[in-house]
Design a protein around this motif. Structure first.
Motif, short mmCIF file in Angstrom:
data_model
loop_
_atom_site.label_atom_id
_atom_site.label_comp_id
_atom_site.label_asym_id
_atom_site.label_seq_id
_atom_site.Cartn_x
_atom_site.Cartn_y
_atom_site.Cartn_z
N TYR A 1 -1.85 2.22 -4.00
CA TYR A 1 -3.07 1.94 -3.88
C TYR A 1 -3.48 1.45 -2.64
O TYR A 1 -3.50 0.24 -2.27
CB TYR A 1 -3.06 0.84 -4.87
CG TYR A 1 -3.12 1.28 -6.45
CD1 TYR A 1 -4.24 2.11 -7.08
CD2 TYR A 1 -1.84 0.72 -7.40
CE1 TYR A 1 -3.98 2.40 -8.40
CE2 TYR A 1 -1.72 1.53 -8.67
CZ TYR A 1 -2.77 2.14 -8.93
OH TYR A 1 -2.77 2.59 -10.26
N LYS B 1 0.86 -1.40 -0.03
CA LYS B 1 0.07 -0.05 -0.13
C LYS B 1 0.99 1.20 -0.01
O LYS B 1 0.53 2.25 -0.55
CB LYS B 1 -0.98 -0.08 1.22
CG LYS B 1 -2.05 -1.20 1.12
CD LYS B 1 -2.79 -1.05 2.50
CE LYS B 1 -3.69 -2.05 2.48
NZ LYS B 1 -5.01 -1.66 1.76
N LEU C 1 2.01 -2.67 -10.21
CA LEU C 1 1.06 -1.96 -9.54
C LEU C 1 1.82 -0.45 -9.19
O LEU C 1 1.00 0.76 -9.43
CB LEU C 1 0.57 -2.51 -8.17
CG LEU C 1 -0.09 -3.46 -8.44
CD1 LEU C 1 -0.57 -4.14 -6.73
CD2 LEU C 1 -1.72 -2.99 -8.84
N VAL D 1 -5.60 8.41 -4.37
CA VAL D 1 -5.74 7.12 -5.14
C VAL D 1 -6.30 7.51 -6.63
O VAL D 1 -7.34 8.05 -6.66
CB VAL D 1 -6.33 6.02 -4.51
CG1 VAL D 1 -6.63 4.78 -5.34
CG2 VAL D 1 -5.52 5.66 -3.26
N CYS E 1 -6.44 3.57 -13.03
CA CYS E 1 -7.46 3.05 -11.98
C CYS E 1 -7.50 1.45 -11.86
O CYS E 1 -7.70 0.68 -12.73
CB CYS E 1 -8.95 3.68 -12.50
SG CYS E 1 -10.18 3.15 -11.29
N LYS F 1 -8.70 -2.16 -9.68
CA LYS F 1 -9.92 -2.57 -8.69
C LYS F 1 -9.66 -3.84 -8.54
O LYS F 1 -9.12 -4.75 -9.11
CB LYS F 1 -11.21 -2.63 -9.36
CG LYS F 1 -12.37 -2.72 -8.57
CD LYS F 1 -13.83 -2.51 -9.58
CE LYS F 1 -14.98 -3.04 -8.70
NZ LYS F 1 -16.22 -2.66 -9.33
N ASN G 1 0.49 3.18 -11.10
CA ASN G 1 0.06 4.24 -10.06
C ASN G 1 0.79 5.63 -10.87
O ASN G 1 0.16 6.61 -10.81
CB ASN G 1 0.58 4.15 -8.64
CG ASN G 1 0.12 5.40 -7.94
OD1 ASN G 1 0.97 6.38 -7.81
ND2 ASN G 1 -1.05 5.12 -7.04
N ARG H 1 -8.65 7.19 -9.51
CA ARG H 1 -9.97 6.79 -9.40
C ARG H 1 -10.82 6.84 -10.87
O ARG H 1 -11.72 6.40 -11.12
CB ARG H 1 -10.87 7.62 -8.43
CG ARG H 1 -10.23 7.44 -6.97
CD ARG H 1 -11.43 7.74 -5.97
NE ARG H 1 -10.86 7.95 -4.56
CZ ARG H 1 -10.47 6.74 -4.03
NH1 ARG H 1 -11.20 5.66 -4.21
NH2 ARG H 1 -10.01 7.05 -2.81
N THR I 1 3.09 1.22 -3.57
CA THR I 1 2.16 1.39 -4.66
C THR I 1 1.42 2.63 -4.84
O THR I 1 0.93 3.11 -5.88
CB THR I 1 1.47 0.04 -5.20
OG1 THR I 1 0.40 0.02 -4.18
CG2 THR I 1 2.37 -1.01 -5.00
N LEU J 1 -6.28 -1.26 -2.15
CA LEU J 1 -6.21 -2.74 -2.58
C LEU J 1 -5.59 -3.55 -1.56
O LEU J 1 -4.88 -3.10 -0.49
CB LEU J 1 -5.09 -2.78 -3.79
CG LEU J 1 -5.53 -1.83 -5.00
CD1 LEU J 1 -4.56 -2.08 -5.98
CD2 LEU J 1 -7.04 -2.16 -5.24
#
Length: 326
Positions: free
Chosen positions: A151, A146, A188, A309, A197, A199, A192, A311, A149, A154
């Motif tokens: 994100y 986290k 990842l 983040v 984006c 998911k 970024n 989106r 990256t 995630l």
């Protein structure tokens, strides 16, 4: 975009006992299956060509073993060059259910994401079959990932069940992405930087009697080194080079104050031990306050990073420019 633009990429290394079933379970919506023989000592490519008659299958070969990342990127390039819009990566060892493929593709088809990945932690029921060692290791890696990256929403970053809109390939530096087991985490990080984006897709992994080629003691230090490098690079790219902002100052000042307090306090503490004289209230305050303020500034900057983040999917504006018509 139609569902006929979907391809599957399968890195093949010692998967002769499971690859037939994996391919047979891949839904008919997939029009091409790329099996990449990563210089496999079992000659997986030859086995697939001899035993599997599915007309969708195309065997690609690496002359040298490049690792899972090198094999996947070979498949991505082939799918892109052949005009496919989405590539789903599935392992050939039978741990990933091909019937879940629509769940990975749907967010991309609907314009909700550029990249989707599996998350085995989403539902507690999915964790029943996961070995305890993998459970603890993945939880720890997820937190570190986290930070590196960006994100923050995630989990399960090393999950290899993924789907990518291939228009993003032109934004990714393939020559710099890790080709070994750090591939998923490094990809990842690169996504970024491109502001793609991403998911999570809930899934359940299957653990059977297959032999794992992942040795924790061999990848632990490379993973930590890779994440630390990506943390530094992401901070520079996102908060210095691309957009110097209040969060940038919070990060810089926060760490300066925090380490000043730690170093100054340690020096004064050691001197107090040597002389036998307790530190004054002013000295203690001069050590403690910078630590508290530094922590608060860093936490504020992290909160900004969480809110930052990506989106908005990129591929709706990229696909017309980067993908050839079909």
């Amino acid at each position: 975009m139609s569902e006929s633009n979907i391809a599957v990429v399968i890195p093949c290394y010692k998967v002769k006992t499971s690859i037939e079933k994996v391919i047979s379970d891949i839904p008919s919506v997939v029009r091409r299956i790329y099996c990449i023989d990563d210089c496999c000592p079992d000659k997986s490519g030859d086995f697939i060509e001899e035993k599997i008659t599915d007309p969708r299958v195309k065997v690609l070969r690496n002359n040298v073993n490049l690792g899972v990342g090198g094999a996947v990127m070979h498949g991505y390039r082939a799918a892109h060059d052949d005009g496919y819009h989405i590539a789903v990566k599935i392992d050939g060892d039978g741990q990933m259910d091909p019937l879940l493929l629509p769940a990975f593709v749907r967010p991309i088809l609907n314009g909700e994401a550029d990249y989707t990945k599996g998350n085995r932690f989403y539902n507690l029921r999915y964790l029943e079959s996961m070995p305890a060692k993998r459970l603890i290791g993945n939880a720890a890696l997820s937190f570190i990932s986290k930070i590196s990256t960006g994100y923050w929403h995630l989990f399960d970053p090393t999950n290899g069940y993924t789907a990518l809109h291939l228009s993003l390939l032109d934004l990714l530096p393939f020559d710099k992405i890790s080709k070994r087991y750090f591939f998923e985490s490094d990809l990842l990080f690169r996504l970024n930087i491109a502001r793609a984006c991403v998911k999570d897709v809930p899934m359940k992994a299957v653990y059977g009697d297959e032999e794992s080629h992942l040795k924790i003691n061999q990848i632990l230090l490379p993973f930590l080194k890779g994440h630390l490098k990506n943390v530094a690079k992401r901070f520079f790219y996102s908060y210095i080079l691309r957009d110097f902002q209040v969060a940038s100052l919070n990060f810089i000042l926060g760490f300066i104050l925090f380490f000043f307090g730690i170093i100054f306090g340690s020096i004064e503490w050691l001197q107090s031990i040597e002389t036998g004289e307790p530190a004054t209230a002013g000295t203690v305050s001069l050590a403690v306050l910078p630590i508290f303020i530094g922590v608060q500034l860093v936490l504020s900057a992290i909160n900004n990073d969480i809110l930052n983040v990506p989106r908005a999917p990129l591929h709706p504006t990229l696909e017309d420019e980067t993908l050839p018509p079909q």
